[in-house]
Scaffold this motif. Structure first.
Motif, PDB file in Angstrom:
ATOM      1  N   GLU A 233       4.376 -14.083  -3.145  1.00  0.00           N
ATOM      2  CA  GLU A 233       5.939 -14.313  -3.353  1.00  0.00           C
ATOM      3  C   GLU A 233       6.998 -13.934  -2.259  1.00  0.00           C
ATOM      4  OE1 GLU A 233       8.372 -14.749  -7.687  1.00  0.00           O
ATOM      5  OE2 GLU A 233       7.417 -12.949  -7.215  1.00  0.00           O
ATOM      6  N   PRO A 234       6.860 -12.413  -1.996  1.00  0.00           N
ATOM      7  CA  PRO A 234       7.780 -11.913  -1.019  1.00  0.00           C
ATOM      8  C   PRO A 234       7.775 -12.488   0.284  1.00  0.00           C
ATOM      9  CG  PRO A 234       6.577 -10.312  -2.137  1.00  0.00           C
ATOM     10  CD  PRO A 234       5.912 -11.246  -2.338  1.00  0.00           C
ATOM     11  N   TYR A 235       6.852 -13.343   0.645  1.00  0.00           N
ATOM     12  CA  TYR A 235       6.943 -13.868   1.958  1.00  0.00           C
ATOM     13  C   TYR A 235       6.699 -15.488   1.982  1.00  0.00           C
ATOM     14  CZ  TYR A 235       5.236  -8.937   1.987  1.00  0.00           C
ATOM     15  OH  TYR A 235       5.388  -7.573   1.850  1.00  0.00           O
TER      16      TYR A 235
ATOM     17  N   ASN B  99       7.143  -6.139   8.586  1.00  0.00           N
ATOM     18  CA  ASN B  99       7.186  -5.747   7.270  1.00  0.00           C
ATOM     19  C   ASN B  99       6.572  -6.552   6.106  1.00  0.00           C
ATOM     20  OD1 ASN B  99       7.573  -4.183   4.817  1.00  0.00           O
ATOM     21  ND2 ASN B  99       9.865  -4.515   5.008  1.00  0.00           N
ATOM     22  N   LEU B 100       4.998  -6.227   5.965  1.00  0.00           N
ATOM     23  CA  LEU B 100       4.245  -7.049   5.292  1.00  0.00           C
ATOM     24  C   LEU B 100       3.665  -5.877   4.177  1.00  0.00           C
ATOM     25  CD1 LEU B 100       2.728  -9.471   7.650  1.00  0.00           C
ATOM     26  CD2 LEU B 100       4.549  -9.787   6.357  1.00  0.00           C
ATOM     27  N   PHE B 101       3.482  -6.450   3.027  1.00  0.00           N
ATOM     28  CA  PHE B 101       2.745  -5.842   1.931  1.00  0.00           C
ATOM     29  C   PHE B 101       3.236  -4.393   1.655  1.00  0.00           C
ATOM     30  CE2 PHE B 101      -0.426  -8.777   4.272  1.00  0.00           C
ATOM     31  CZ  PHE B 101      -0.027  -9.627   3.300  1.00  0.00           C
TER      32      PHE B 101
ATOM     33  N   ILE C 111      -2.771  -3.513   9.239  1.00  0.00           N
ATOM     34  CA  ILE C 111      -2.745  -4.809   9.285  1.00  0.00           C
ATOM     35  C   ILE C 111      -3.677  -5.020  10.762  1.00  0.00           C
ATOM     36  CG2 ILE C 111      -1.583  -6.894   9.472  1.00  0.00           C
ATOM     37  CD1 ILE C 111       0.325  -5.816   7.793  1.00  0.00           C
ATOM     38  N   THR C 112      -4.717  -6.058  10.504  1.00  0.00           N
ATOM     39  CA  THR C 112      -5.063  -6.574  11.914  1.00  0.00           C
ATOM     40  C   THR C 112      -5.167  -8.061  12.018  1.00  0.00           C
ATOM     41  OG1 THR C 112      -6.813  -4.593  12.164  1.00  0.00           O
ATOM     42  CG2 THR C 112      -7.097  -6.555  13.219  1.00  0.00           C
ATOM     43  N   ALA C 113      -4.434  -8.597  12.626  1.00  0.00           N
ATOM     44  CA  ALA C 113      -4.238 -10.077  12.674  1.00  0.00           C
ATOM     45  C   ALA C 113      -4.198 -10.711  14.035  1.00  0.00           C
ATOM     46  CB  ALA C 113      -2.795 -10.225  12.131  1.00  0.00           C
ATOM     47  N   THR C 114      -4.524 -12.067  14.293  1.00  0.00           N
ATOM     48  CA  THR C 114      -4.411 -12.934  15.520  1.00  0.00           C
ATOM     49  C   THR C 114      -3.441 -13.980  15.167  1.00  0.00           C
ATOM     50  OG1 THR C 114      -6.272 -14.263  14.765  1.00  0.00           O
ATOM     51  CG2 THR C 114      -6.908 -12.241  16.165  1.00  0.00           C
TER      52      THR C 114
ATOM     53  N   ASN D  60      -9.210   7.113 -10.724  1.00  0.00           N
ATOM     54  CA  ASN D  60      -7.726   7.363 -10.415  1.00  0.00           C
ATOM     55  C   ASN D  60      -7.627   8.793  -9.804  1.00  0.00           C
ATOM     56  OD1 ASN D  60      -7.660   9.220 -12.541  1.00  0.00           O
ATOM     57  ND2 ASN D  60      -7.017   7.575 -14.037  1.00  0.00           N
ATOM     58  N   ASN D  61      -8.538   9.580  -9.365  1.00  0.00           N
ATOM     59  CA  ASN D  61      -8.540  10.727  -8.548  1.00  0.00           C
ATOM     60  C   ASN D  61      -8.459  10.702  -7.079  1.00  0.00           C
ATOM     61  OD1 ASN D  61      -8.290  12.599 -10.822  1.00  0.00           O
ATOM     62  ND2 ASN D  61     -10.460  11.979 -11.305  1.00  0.00           N
ATOM     63  N   VAL D  62      -8.924   9.212  -6.476  1.00  0.00           N
ATOM     64  CA  VAL D  62      -8.714   8.858  -5.307  1.00  0.00           C
ATOM     65  C   VAL D  62      -7.825   7.755  -5.157  1.00  0.00           C
ATOM     66  CG1 VAL D  62     -11.135   9.657  -4.814  1.00  0.00           C
ATOM     67  CG2 VAL D  62     -10.621   7.445  -5.756  1.00  0.00           C
ATOM     68  N   SER D  63      -7.656   7.201  -3.754  1.00  0.00           N
ATOM     69  CA  SER D  63      -6.811   6.149  -3.535  1.00  0.00           C
ATOM     70  C   SER D  63      -7.144   4.655  -3.975  1.00  0.00           C
ATOM     71  CB  SER D  63      -6.417   5.772  -2.114  1.00  0.00           C
ATOM     72  OG  SER D  63      -7.698   5.578  -1.413  1.00  0.00           O
ATOM     73  N   LEU D  64      -6.194   3.932  -4.416  1.00  0.00           N
ATOM     74  CA  LEU D  64      -6.716   2.522  -4.953  1.00  0.00           C
ATOM     75  C   LEU D  64      -6.718   1.836  -3.525  1.00  0.00           C
ATOM     76  CD1 LEU D  64      -7.082   0.453  -7.118  1.00  0.00           C
ATOM     77  CD2 LEU D  64      -4.759  -0.179  -7.113  1.00  0.00           C
ATOM     78  N   ASN D  65      -7.960   1.080  -3.337  1.00  0.00           N
ATOM     79  CA  ASN D  65      -7.988   0.417  -1.836  1.00  0.00           C
ATOM     80  C   ASN D  65      -8.229  -1.010  -2.255  1.00  0.00           C
ATOM     81  OD1 ASN D  65      -8.132   2.914  -0.512  1.00  0.00           O
ATOM     82  ND2 ASN D  65     -10.525   2.928  -0.473  1.00  0.00           N
ATOM     83  N   GLN D  66      -7.174  -1.777  -1.301  1.00  0.00           N
ATOM     84  CA  GLN D  66      -7.097  -3.409  -1.481  1.00  0.00           C
ATOM     85  C   GLN D  66      -7.441  -3.835  -0.034  1.00  0.00           C
ATOM     86  OE1 GLN D  66      -2.976  -3.168  -3.346  1.00  0.00           O
ATOM     87  NE2 GLN D  66      -3.836  -1.165  -3.255  1.00  0.00           N
ATOM     88  N   LEU D  67      -8.250  -4.759   0.078  1.00  0.00           N
ATOM     89  CA  LEU D  67      -8.752  -5.320   1.394  1.00  0.00           C
ATOM     90  C   LEU D  67      -8.236  -6.980   1.232  1.00  0.00           C
ATOM     91  CD1 LEU D  67      -9.793  -5.353   4.254  1.00  0.00           C
ATOM     92  CD2 LEU D  67     -12.090  -5.697   3.224  1.00  0.00           C
ATOM     93  N   ILE D  68      -7.246  -7.437   1.829  1.00  0.00           N
ATOM     94  CA  ILE D  68      -6.783  -8.574   1.729  1.00  0.00           C
ATOM     95  C   ILE D  68      -7.029  -9.523   3.080  1.00  0.00           C
ATOM     96  CG2 ILE D  68      -4.634  -9.902   1.127  1.00  0.00           C
ATOM     97  CD1 ILE D  68      -3.629  -7.224   0.305  1.00  0.00           C
ATOM     98  N   SER D  69      -7.516 -10.643   2.769  1.00  0.00           N
ATOM     99  CA  SER D  69      -7.602 -11.831   3.904  1.00  0.00           C
ATOM    100  C   SER D  69      -6.744 -12.694   3.545  1.00  0.00           C
ATOM    101  CB  SER D  69      -9.053 -12.326   3.703  1.00  0.00           C
ATOM    102  OG  SER D  69     -10.074 -11.404   4.141  1.00  0.00           O
TER     103      SER D  69
END
Length: 641
Positions: A482-484, A526-528, A438-441, A500-509
């Protein structure tokens, strides 16, 4: 406990009895039942099963089972128990439910009794699928203090399959009886499973070929986090026919594991299907044979069957249909589908063995007794390039290297003439592997904005993949919003969904309005993660804790802290480990006053996936401390203007 009885005499006249002969006290609760306000052996329960009885009698060549249930509503929050569903196997009229009668019993302040019978117009028969149907009804006049009683008869064409009898239930049971009369010239095995160690009374009426079992004062079994099948913890009786019929005309069933293997391999609905040609599959087999690499050939066949077939709700290891018909309809039971897969694998030159399995929600397998009802389906066991594969084509697309969901940490049985054996379906090489960056301001108004990059591998990837394919919008809401409180996801980019042989990547803004109290802002680290809430809050635990797999969760978080805030408090560096070293958590935090950047790293490692109820206190205490670490906020204080 296992007992084998061999009885031979004429008792056919018993089948002429009616249901009413067995439950002569129907609708007549005792004084103690009427006055009961709370359950003494399970205090606070919303309802109690006062009577739970079944009587089984042969009716050559089938059987009749008379059922009776009497329960009392102790609290208003349990009135939903008045909605009753009786599920039965209706295919080809194998089982019929008749003689249903039901009443609600209430008493006024003066003790006057009012009986309200269930009217026939309020009884509904519905078809669940091609094999099962249900009778549903809602009892009238139900409130706190109501006693509900209903009974019915089950007429079955065969005596071969006998349902297990559960003395215990989800609500406490005051008294439960099972009365079983054996068919003439037959032998059966039974075992009593009593995980909770409540006393059982049993009587053997040898002259009648009859057994009677009784249990009293049994607390209810309730859902607990990370528990296996509820029935694993219920006191119950399991029965299985060994043979039936007079000498010279005797049908032999199963008495030992080798006999089970032999019986299955010669069965028309199991072993004989494995090597017979299935009409319409020649083209797929030819394509498979053209693939020289065995693993790729195996993957091709698994994918083809997964794409072609859809499962129904039938549970059982035998094919419920001819494989040709199932293939034509493109639909069948899990065992139909996997027997087709086994057939195609063998026809394509890949050695494969049927593996009987029991899904975790179906129950554990007891290796001491060859009870076929322990297993919920058959899958394919393949050994290719020095590696084991457990293939279930009835499940959605998944990583072929992973044990199918629901079968992790279970026991299977290989059905093979030479190599029959029990197999533990464990997978130490793969686990739940998650990375959250996580990178955030944070601005002067306490609004956090940033990006989260999440990598899910192995089992956590498989679970997320299924949810994403099912409903992407719901997936985003359930995992990231929903959790936050006051969390908004502006966009999400998903990579590697098809590989499915590699990681499932999710980039979230995202945007997250932080919690604010006066001049103080709370930064939640403790996010995501998917582990926001401690599941172990109950004081007591009655069942095993089975996480299903080991796991590693790693956080790397970078926060830009605005100059409008002072740092009031920060979490301390810490390392915490359970006494058995099964779970560890480590946290480090650094802050640079010059750049106003704060870096937090948290790593949670779970190297043990199973705990007993006796270890619950230690596990609960560790989780309490662990969630304190995970959820401890960074506290910022707004500077005076």
């Amino acid at each position: 406990m296992k007992v084998v009885l061999t009885l031979s005499f004429c008792i056919l006249s018993l089948c002429a009895f009616s249901q009413a002969d067995h439950f002569v006290d129907f609708g007549a609760p005792t004084a103690d039942e009427i006055s009961m306000k709370d359950c003494s052996f399970d205090p606070g329960a919303g309802a109690v099963m006062l009577r739970k009885d079944a009587t089984t009698i042969p009716s050559n060549p089938g059987m009749v089972v008379y059922y009776r249930y009497r329960l009392k509503i102790l609290k208003s929050n349990a009135v939903d128990l008045a909605n009753i569903k009786i599920r039965f196997y209706a295919f080809d009229e194998y089982e019929k439910i008749e003689d249903l009668r039901a009443v609600s019993i209430n008493y006024d302040a003066s003790g006057n009794k009012k009986i309200t019978p269930l009217e026939n117009k309020n009884i509904y028969r519905t078809k669940i699928d091609n094999y099962y149907s249900a009778i549903s009804f809602s009892m009238p006049e139900v409130k706190e203090g109501t006693i509900i009683e209903y009974s019915y008869s089950s007429f079955r064409r065969s005596y071969k399959i006998i349902d297990n009898w559960f003395f215990q239930d989800e609500i406490p049971v005051l008294s439960s009886a099972f009365d079983y009369t054996i068919m003439p010239n037959s032998e059966f095995s039974y075992r009593f499973l009593n995980p909770a160690q409540y006393p059982l009374t049993s009587k053997n009426y040898k002259n009648e070929g009859r057994l009677y079992f009784l249990m009293n004062n049994i607390p209810g079994i309730r859902d607990e986090p990370f528990m296996d099948a509820k029935q694993d913890y219920m006191s119950r009786l399991e029965l299985q026919m060994n043979y039936a019929g007079a000498p010279g005309d005797r049908e032999r069933f199963v008495g030992t594991w080798p006999e089970l293997t032999a019986s299955l391999l010669r069965d028309d609905d199991f072993g004989k299907l494995l090597d017979h040609n299935i009409s319409g599959t020649d083209k797929i087999i030819d394509k498979a044979k053209a693939i020289p690499d065995e693993k790729k050939r195996m993957e091709f066949l698994l994918f083809e069957v997964q794409q072609q077939m859809s499962p129904d709700n039938y549970i059982g290891v035998y094919a419920k249909d001819k494989l040709r018909l199932a293939w034509e309809k493109r639909r069948g039971s899990s065992s139909d589908i996997n027997l087709i897969l086994l057939n195609l694998l063998r026809a394509s030159g890949i050695s494969s063995i049927p593996l009987l399995v029991s899904d975790r929600d179906h129950g554990k397998v007891d290796t001491t007794h060859p009870f076929i009802s322990q297993f919920s389906k058959v899958i394919a066991y393949v050994y290719v390039e020095n590696k084991k594969y457990y293939l279930d084509a009835s499940q959605p697309v998944y990583n072929i290297n992973l044990i199918p969901e629901g079968l992790r940490n279970t026991t299977g049985y290989l059905v093979d003439r030479k190599h029959s054996a029990f197999v533990m379906l464990t997978d130490p090489a793969h686990y739940e592997d998650k990375l959250v960056n996580i990178t955030a301001t944070i601005d002067a108004n306490g609004l956090m904005q940033g990006q989260a990059f999440i990598m899910d591998n192995d089992y956590t990837r498989a679970e997320k993949e299924r949810e994403l394919r099912r409903d992407k919008k719901q997936f985003i809401h359930a995992h990231f919003e929903e959790p936050y409180e006051k969390m908004i996801v502006d966009s999400i980019k998903v990579d590697n969904l098809e590989d499915n042989n590699v990681s499932l990547n999710q980039l979230i803004s995202f945007r997250h309005q932080l919690e604010e109290t006066g001049d103080y802002i709370m930064v939640q680290p403790n996010l995501f993660s998917g582990i926001e809430k401690n599941p172990f809050s109950s004081d007591k635990r009655h069942t095993d804790i089975n996480f299903g797999r080991n796991s590693t969760v790693t956080f790397n978080e970078l926060f830009d802290i605005p100059s409008a805030f002072d740092i009031e408090s920060t979490p301390k560096d810490i390392f915490l480990m359970m006494q058995d070293s099964g779970i560890t958590i480590k946290r480090n935090l650094q802050f640079s006053p010059d750049t106003r950047k704060m870096v937090m790293r948290i790593k949670l490692v779970m190297n043990r996936s199973h705990y007993t109820p006796f270890e619950y206190d230690a596990l609960k205490d560790f989780f309490r401390k662990m969630y304190t670490i995970l959820n401890e906020p960074i506290v910022l204080k707004r500077k005076a203007s």
